[in-house]
Write an enzyme that holds these catalytic residues in place. Structure first.
Site, PDB file in Angstrom:
ATOM      1  N   ARG A  68       0.835  -1.215   0.000  1.00 42.01           N
ATOM      2  CA  ARG A  68       0.000   0.000   0.000  1.00 42.01           C
ATOM      3  C   ARG A  68       0.870   1.267   0.000  1.00 42.01           C
ATOM      4  O   ARG A  68       0.595   2.241   0.706  1.00 42.01           O
ATOM      5  CB  ARG A  68      -0.930   0.026   1.219  1.00 42.01           C
ATOM      6  CG  ARG A  68      -1.909  -1.098   1.300  1.00 42.01           C
ATOM      7  CD  ARG A  68      -2.942  -1.058   0.184  1.00 42.01           C
ATOM      8  NE  ARG A  68      -3.928  -2.104   0.366  1.00 42.01           N
ATOM      9  CZ  ARG A  68      -3.808  -3.349  -0.105  1.00 42.01           C
ATOM     10  NH1 ARG A  68      -2.769  -3.682  -0.837  1.00 42.01           N
ATOM     11  NH2 ARG A  68      -4.743  -4.252   0.114  1.00 42.01           N
ATOM     12  N   SER A 110     -10.678  -0.512   3.645  1.00 47.13           N
ATOM     13  CA  SER A 110      -9.839  -0.700   4.839  1.00 47.13           C
ATOM     14  C   SER A 110      -9.301   0.656   5.280  1.00 47.13           C
ATOM     15  O   SER A 110      -8.662   1.345   4.491  1.00 47.13           O
ATOM     16  CB  SER A 110      -8.651  -1.600   4.521  1.00 47.13           C
ATOM     17  OG  SER A 110      -9.103  -2.813   4.026  1.00 47.13           O
ATOM     18  N   GLU A 147      -4.487   3.841   6.314  1.00 44.70           N
ATOM     19  CA  GLU A 147      -4.255   3.632   4.876  1.00 44.70           C
ATOM     20  C   GLU A 147      -4.883   4.778   4.077  1.00 44.70           C
ATOM     21  O   GLU A 147      -4.363   5.217   3.054  1.00 44.70           O
ATOM     22  CB  GLU A 147      -4.878   2.290   4.459  1.00 44.70           C
ATOM     23  CG  GLU A 147      -4.757   1.996   2.986  1.00 44.70           C
ATOM     24  CD  GLU A 147      -5.458   0.698   2.569  1.00 44.70           C
ATOM     25  OE1 GLU A 147      -5.334  -0.322   3.260  1.00 44.70           O
ATOM     26  OE2 GLU A 147      -6.161   0.752   1.546  1.00 44.70           O
TER      27      GLU A 147
HETATM   28  C1  LIG Z   1     -15.366  -0.481  -0.530  1.00 47.04           C
HETATM   29  C2  LIG Z   1     -13.909  -0.192  -0.791  1.00 47.04           C
HETATM   30  C3  LIG Z   1     -13.034  -1.272  -0.974  1.00 47.04           C
HETATM   31  C4  LIG Z   1     -11.676  -1.030  -1.246  1.00 47.04           C
HETATM   32  N1  LIG Z   1     -10.865  -2.090  -1.451  1.00 47.04           N
HETATM   33  C5  LIG Z   1      -9.544  -1.906  -1.727  1.00 47.04           C
HETATM   34  C6  LIG Z   1      -8.681  -3.014  -1.973  1.00 47.04           C
HETATM   35  O1  LIG Z   1      -9.098  -4.162  -1.977  1.00 47.04           O
HETATM   36  N2  LIG Z   1      -7.379  -2.761  -2.222  1.00 47.04           N
HETATM   37  C7  LIG Z   1      -6.875  -1.489  -2.270  1.00 47.04           C
HETATM   38  O2  LIG Z   1      -5.671  -1.339  -2.520  1.00 47.04           O
HETATM   39  N3  LIG Z   1      -7.672  -0.418  -2.042  1.00 47.04           N
HETATM   40  C8  LIG Z   1      -8.986  -0.598  -1.774  1.00 47.04           C
HETATM   41  N4  LIG Z   1      -9.809   0.489  -1.535  1.00 47.04           N
HETATM   42  C9  LIG Z   1      -9.233   1.840  -1.532  1.00 47.04           C
HETATM   43  C10 LIG Z   1      -9.372   2.588  -2.876  1.00 47.04           C
HETATM   44  O3  LIG Z   1     -10.338   1.999  -3.676  1.00 47.04           O
HETATM   45  C11 LIG Z   1      -8.066   2.604  -3.653  1.00 47.04           C
HETATM   46  O4  LIG Z   1      -7.044   3.181  -2.878  1.00 47.04           O
HETATM   47  C12 LIG Z   1      -8.182   3.399  -4.961  1.00 47.04           C
HETATM   48  O5  LIG Z   1      -7.002   3.248  -5.720  1.00 47.04           O
HETATM   49  C13 LIG Z   1      -8.454   4.869  -4.728  1.00 47.04           C
HETATM   50  O6  LIG Z   1      -8.716   5.448  -5.978  1.00 47.04           O
HETATM   51  P1  LIG Z   1      -9.480   6.829  -6.113  1.00 47.04           P
HETATM   52  O7  LIG Z   1      -9.401   7.201  -7.555  1.00 47.04           O
HETATM   53  O8  LIG Z   1     -10.838   6.730  -5.529  1.00 47.04           O
HETATM   54  O9  LIG Z   1      -8.536   7.736  -5.220  1.00 47.04           O
HETATM   55  P2  LIG Z   1      -8.875   9.124  -4.488  1.00 47.04           P
HETATM   56  O10 LIG Z   1      -9.521   8.824  -3.181  1.00 47.04           O
HETATM   57  O11 LIG Z   1      -9.565  10.041  -5.406  1.00 47.04           O
HETATM   58  O12 LIG Z   1      -7.394   9.667  -4.226  1.00 47.04           O
HETATM   59  C14 LIG Z   1      -6.518   9.020  -3.330  1.00 47.04           C
HETATM   60  C15 LIG Z   1      -5.236   9.868  -3.190  1.00 47.04           C
HETATM   61  O13 LIG Z   1      -4.562   9.954  -4.441  1.00 47.04           O
HETATM   62  C16 LIG Z   1      -4.483  11.316  -4.896  1.00 47.04           C
HETATM   63  N5  LIG Z   1      -4.737  11.233  -6.346  1.00 47.04           N
HETATM   64  C17 LIG Z   1      -5.877  10.845  -6.965  1.00 47.04           C
HETATM   65  N6  LIG Z   1      -5.683  10.763  -8.280  1.00 47.04           N
HETATM   66  C18 LIG Z   1      -4.394  11.117  -8.514  1.00 47.04           C
HETATM   67  C19 LIG Z   1      -3.584  11.232  -9.686  1.00 47.04           C
HETATM   68  N7  LIG Z   1      -4.055  10.926 -10.905  1.00 47.04           N
HETATM   69  N8  LIG Z   1      -2.299  11.646  -9.559  1.00 47.04           N
HETATM   70  C20 LIG Z   1      -1.794  11.943  -8.330  1.00 47.04           C
HETATM   71  N9  LIG Z   1      -2.507  11.846  -7.186  1.00 47.04           N
HETATM   72  C21 LIG Z   1      -3.788  11.427  -7.277  1.00 47.04           C
HETATM   73  C22 LIG Z   1      -5.561  12.055  -4.104  1.00 47.04           C
HETATM   74  O14 LIG Z   1      -5.249  13.425  -3.958  1.00 47.04           O
HETATM   75  C23 LIG Z   1      -5.542  11.305  -2.791  1.00 47.04           C
HETATM   76  O15 LIG Z   1      -4.478  11.743  -1.970  1.00 47.04           O
HETATM   77  C24 LIG Z   1     -11.178   0.288  -1.292  1.00 47.04           C
HETATM   78  C25 LIG Z   1     -12.073   1.374  -1.107  1.00 47.04           C
HETATM   79  C26 LIG Z   1     -13.423   1.123  -0.870  1.00 47.04           C
HETATM   80  C27 LIG Z   1     -14.364   2.276  -0.702  1.00 47.04           C
END
Ligand SMILES: Cc1cc2nc3c(=O)[nH]c(=O)nc-3n(C[C@H](O)[C@H](O)[C@H](O)COP(=O)(O)OP(=O)(O)OC[C@H]3O[C@@H](n4cnc5c(N)ncnc54)[C@H](O)[C@@H]3O)c2cc1C
Length: 337
Positions: free
Chosen positions: A162, A237, A333
């Site tokens: 992570r 998580s 996380e």
């Molecule tokens: C129900 C649920 C289950 C999940 N299961 C998992 C799992 O199994 N495994 C796992 O690893 N994660 C899991 N996650 C966490 C999440 O889905 C991941 O971390 C995902 O990659 C986040 O993507 P996002 O686009 O929503 O990020 P965001 O929440 O939009 O951004 C996360 C961070 O990245 C930054 N950011 C966003 N886009 C960019 C970019 N293009 N360039 C630079 N910085 C950027 C943001 O500013 C922020 O700091 C889960 C979440 C939920 C709600």
């Protein structure tokens, strides 16, 4: 460019925090325009993908930029491997499904993870025995200092559990614009050892699974145990699984004989969910916030009215009680904003 804009629909916790400015960008040119605006006014920046890994603890005093860059392209490497490149704003799960439809393997165990492709390298997303580092080739980023495009390969991303350079030294320095993966077009590596995949496949009556079957099994398992953010606000998580020295683990095993651990050299990874559950948090609610009744590692916006501060304070209480009982410091996380 919108002012005083509610980010409630843009974070899966459903927290109603406001951004001083908000813009959605569909191209690199629009992104550069937004960045120029921010620079002229010395604004802080917040990049948004799917908002599924952030906790907004207060209104954001700056410019929030929602990255909507779209497009998927591919290049055949040889008779069994293909490079597939997706732009940052592609939804992760839809991207996984589009690859499975073409029978490209490697992403199936990562089905149904919320969020966008551009965020996947940030924390080296992982599930069911696969992390993106296993199929990652490179990503193109925009350097926020000189607005030049740069490419990071696997080694430069320094992926860990992570973790990546983008959460460490590279934090706040780059916007990820597109990501390239190397996928199999035949001779797929089917991974069913992890979690309940095997038993779910059995339940589905499948003896020789395809990559599409593995994806379906992962989707079924995830839907049965994780709350859907569309129904209950959450960010998956909330904490990482801590890694502790073997000696500390052995001491704890004397006191707590049921403690679980997965050895890795002279360190042991301990499931954070188990530690939290042992402290009595599973299903417990304080005000608008709760630990999920099926998965204590997931903190939920139980009433839909929680503020980011309440969720943060709830997570601090969990950290304190795990520290007190086990002497282990949990690390969040979720990105705290
Ligand atoms: C129900 C649920 C289950 C999940 N299961 C998992 C799992 O199994 N495994 C796992 O690893 N994660 C899991 N996650 C966490 C999440 O889905 C991941 O971390 C995902 O990659 C986040 O993507 P996002 O686009 O929503 O990020 P965001 O929440 O939009 O951004 C996360 C961070 O990245 C930054 N950011 C966003 N886009 C960019 C970019 N293009 N360039 C630079 N910085 C950027 C943001 O500013 C922020 O700091 C889960 C979440 C939920 C709600």
């Amino acid at each position: 460019m919108q002012e005083n804009f509610s980010l409630k629909p843009y974070n899966t916790f459903g927290v109603d925090a406001k951004a001083q400015y908000f813009a959605e960008v569909n191209s690199i040119e629009e992104l550069k325009e937004a960045l120029t605006f921010a620079k002229a006014q010395s604004l802080h920046l917040l990049f948004l993908g799917g908002g599924s890994n952030i906790l907004l603890t207060q209104d954001f005093d700056g410019l929030a930029i929602k990255l909507n860059l779209k497009g998927i392209s591919e290049e055949n490497l040889n008779d069994h491997e293909t490079l597939v490149t997706a732009k940052a704003g592609e939804n992760w799960h839809e991207f996984v499904l589009s690859c499975l439809q073409k029978n490209y393997g490697g992403l199936e165990n990562l089905s149904l993870i919320p969020g966008n492709v551009g965020t996947s390298p940030m924390q080296n997303i992982g599930a069911y025995g696969t992390e993106i580092k296993d199929i990652f080739v490179s990503c193109v980023v925009l350097d926020l200092e000189d607005l030049e495009l740069k490419t990071f390969d696997l080694e430069q991303c320094r992926f860990g559990y992570r973790d990546s350079i983008f959460k460490q030294e590279g934090k706040g320095k780059y916007v990820i614009l597109e990501v390239t993966f190397k996928l199999t077009s035949q001779n797929h590596h089917i991974k069913t050892e992890y979690g309940a995949i095997k038993s779910e496949l059995e339940h589905m009556g499948i003896a020789n699974p395809t990559i599409q079957d593995v994806s379906k099994a992962v989707i079924n398992i995830r839907q049965s145990k994780l709350p859907d953010p569309k129904e209950i606000g959450n960010a998956g998580s909330f904490f990482k699984n801590p890694t502790i020295p073997l000696a500390q683990f052995e001491d704890l095993k004397q006191k707590f004989e049921n403690i679980q651990g997965y050895p890795n050299g002279d360190m042991v990874k301990v499931p954070a969910g188990w530690l939290i559950e042992q402290c009595g948090w599973k299903g417990r609610q304080i005000g608008n916030v709760a630990s999920h009744k099926l998965q204590s590692l997931v903190i939920i916006n139980a009433t839909g009215e929680a503020t980011g501060k309440e969720i943060f304070d709830f997570s601090t209480e969990i950290i304190n009680s795990v520290k007190e009982k086990f002497g282990i410091e949990l690390e969040r996380e979720v990105n705290i904003i």
